[in-house]
Write an enzyme that holds these catalytic residues in place. Sequence first.
Site, PDB file in Angstrom:
ATOM      1  CD  GLU A   1      -3.022  -0.999   2.300  1.00  0.00           C
ATOM      2  OE1 GLU A   1      -4.233  -1.423   2.080  1.00  0.00           O
ATOM      3  OE2 GLU A   1      -2.787  -0.397   3.405  1.00  0.00           O
TER       4      GLU A   1
ATOM      5  CD  GLU B   1      -3.968  -6.051   2.606  1.00  0.00           C
ATOM      6  OE1 GLU B   1      -4.741  -5.581   3.304  1.00  0.00           O
ATOM      7  OE2 GLU B   1      -2.469  -5.781   2.668  1.00  0.00           O
TER       8      GLU B   1
HETATM    9  C1  BG6 Z   1      -4.414  -2.771   5.018  1.00  0.00           C
HETATM   10  C2  BG6 Z   1      -3.038  -3.375   5.221  1.00  0.00           C
HETATM   11  O1  BG6 Z   1      -4.251  -1.543   4.868  1.00  0.00           O
HETATM   12  O2  BG6 Z   1      -5.619  -3.396   5.483  1.00  0.00           O
HETATM   13  C3  BG6 Z   1      -3.101  -4.356   6.405  1.00  0.00           C
HETATM   14  O3  BG6 Z   1      -2.055  -3.790   4.188  1.00  0.00           O
HETATM   15  C4  BG6 Z   1      -4.351  -4.327   7.336  1.00  0.00           C
HETATM   16  O4  BG6 Z   1      -1.852  -4.669   7.092  1.00  0.00           O
HETATM   17  C5  BG6 Z   1      -5.372  -4.295   6.323  1.00  0.00           C
HETATM   18  O5  BG6 Z   1      -4.344  -5.279   8.399  1.00  0.00           O
HETATM   19  C6  BG6 Z   1      -6.849  -4.289   7.408  1.00  0.00           C
HETATM   20  O6  BG6 Z   1      -6.825  -3.121   8.243  1.00  0.00           O
HETATM   21  P1  BG6 Z   1      -6.946  -3.299   9.497  1.00  0.00           P
HETATM   22  O7  BG6 Z   1      -6.743  -1.938  10.414  1.00  0.00           O
HETATM   23  O8  BG6 Z   1      -8.403  -4.144   9.858  1.00  0.00           O
HETATM   24  O9  BG6 Z   1      -5.840  -4.398  10.291  1.00  0.00           O
END
Ligand code: BG6
Length: 473
Positions: free
Chosen positions: A180, A371
């Site tokens: 990211e 993701e």
């Molecule tokens: C992304 C990241 O921004 O979102 C992850 O690459 C992160 O590291 C994921 O865990 C989900 O966000 P959060 O804050 O719910 O863990």
Amino acid sequence: MSFREDFLWGGATAANQCEGSIFEDGRGLANVDVVPIGKDRLQIILGKKKHLGFDDDLYFYPAKTGIDFYHRYKEDIQLFAEMGFKTFRLSIAWSRIFPKGDEALPNEKGLAFYESVFLECKKYGIEPLVTITHFDCPIHLIEEYGGWRNRELIGFYETLVQTLAKRYKGLVKYWLTFNEINMILHAPFMGAGIVFERGENEEEVKYQAAHHELVASSVATKILHEVDPENKVGCMMAAGDYYPYACKPEDVFEAMKENRHNLSLIDIQARGVYPNYLLKSFEQKGLNIQITEEDKELLKSHTVDFISLSYYASRVAQANASEMTAGNVFESVKNPYLEASEWGWQIDPLGFRITLNTLYDRYQLPLFVVENGLGAVDQPDEAGFVKDDYRIDYMAKHISAMRDAFELDGVDILGYTSWGCIDLVSAGTGEMKKRYGFIYVDRDNEGNGTLKRSRKKSFYWYKKVIESNGEIL
Ligand code: BG6
């Protein structure tokens, strides 16, 4: 056939959110280790509060133990294999390989750890997908050099990549340079180890650091292609299109600006040049960003092979922002047409299809969704079983939207790795109770629990999704 035959189904993790064992086998400390759970977390992540060590009387640091992936990776990978994973996304902790970051020689124990993780994947026919840095920067590089604001980090990162490329040649084919990368503009300590000094021009520091990461990303692409022409290198962005709140031109213009802000760094990694709108904004804001001719040449010559992205929610832009809602690190205007997760992240499967189309139209490069998922509170029943129908519902709708993008819109998608395929520590909040996994991990926000792993209902569901190549959702 709904997805391509070689579609890479799997799951994603990051070193600092799952490994733990931060003092083991010669590992050095990193920014991500010293970010505590609780009220000061945000200010630290934003680079507004300097906190480069531990204060155990005041804070709890979830990264210290994570979910103990460092010792339990064999069990975890076996569970991934049971679900039928074709790929597993994980990241390298830079400070396991170079504990301080600026050494000439790597730490063999760190290299050996990842080698055995990759070999374990290969045992089950799982292709590793490796993020070279997922938000981590060795503390020493922050203390001595100021993190990515300093050009010297390009050289240290180059040494890291040279080491990884040579050591894992033949074991790893898919690489992501920075997780990211656009987060550097929103969470600069997390994204680039930046702590702001009083009175400095924060925008200038952020864009200068981003420029260094962009050059480092091109250097990595160059090295990885040279060491093994089979290597495929991608950039990675926190995606999610902005919609205009209303069709009034001012809102549409605002949405265009926000989308550009989000895409600007990817424009450079994919096309090899700074877009005019970004250069103009530097001029208008009086930002003096040092970009050399050699940098321009590197950026131009070593663009990425594919675009990878995280997608959790769409966003909304409005000329005069009204009611806001939470999102991945930063807020956006609330969309009255959408429901939201328990953490306020708005749920929009069609927005996923729209975002995939935007990226493919813009770059004409294959996409890799690395993701996606729902952070939710899970309540195991008396037998310890989690019936996470809400997660299945979220994922089924998103995978269906991705299938439409592929099948109906012709977007080329290489694979899909759901976020936090095994419960892990939240990057945004540091909580354990914000769970994304198909595998439940017995651990709470305070670090209590046996760390025992158990299959949730979604585990069996995702297994079928993979078996049917996305036909059965
Ligand atoms: C992304 C990241 O921004 O979102 C992850 O690459 C992160 O590291 C994921 O865990 C989900 O966000 P959060 O804050 O719910 O863990």
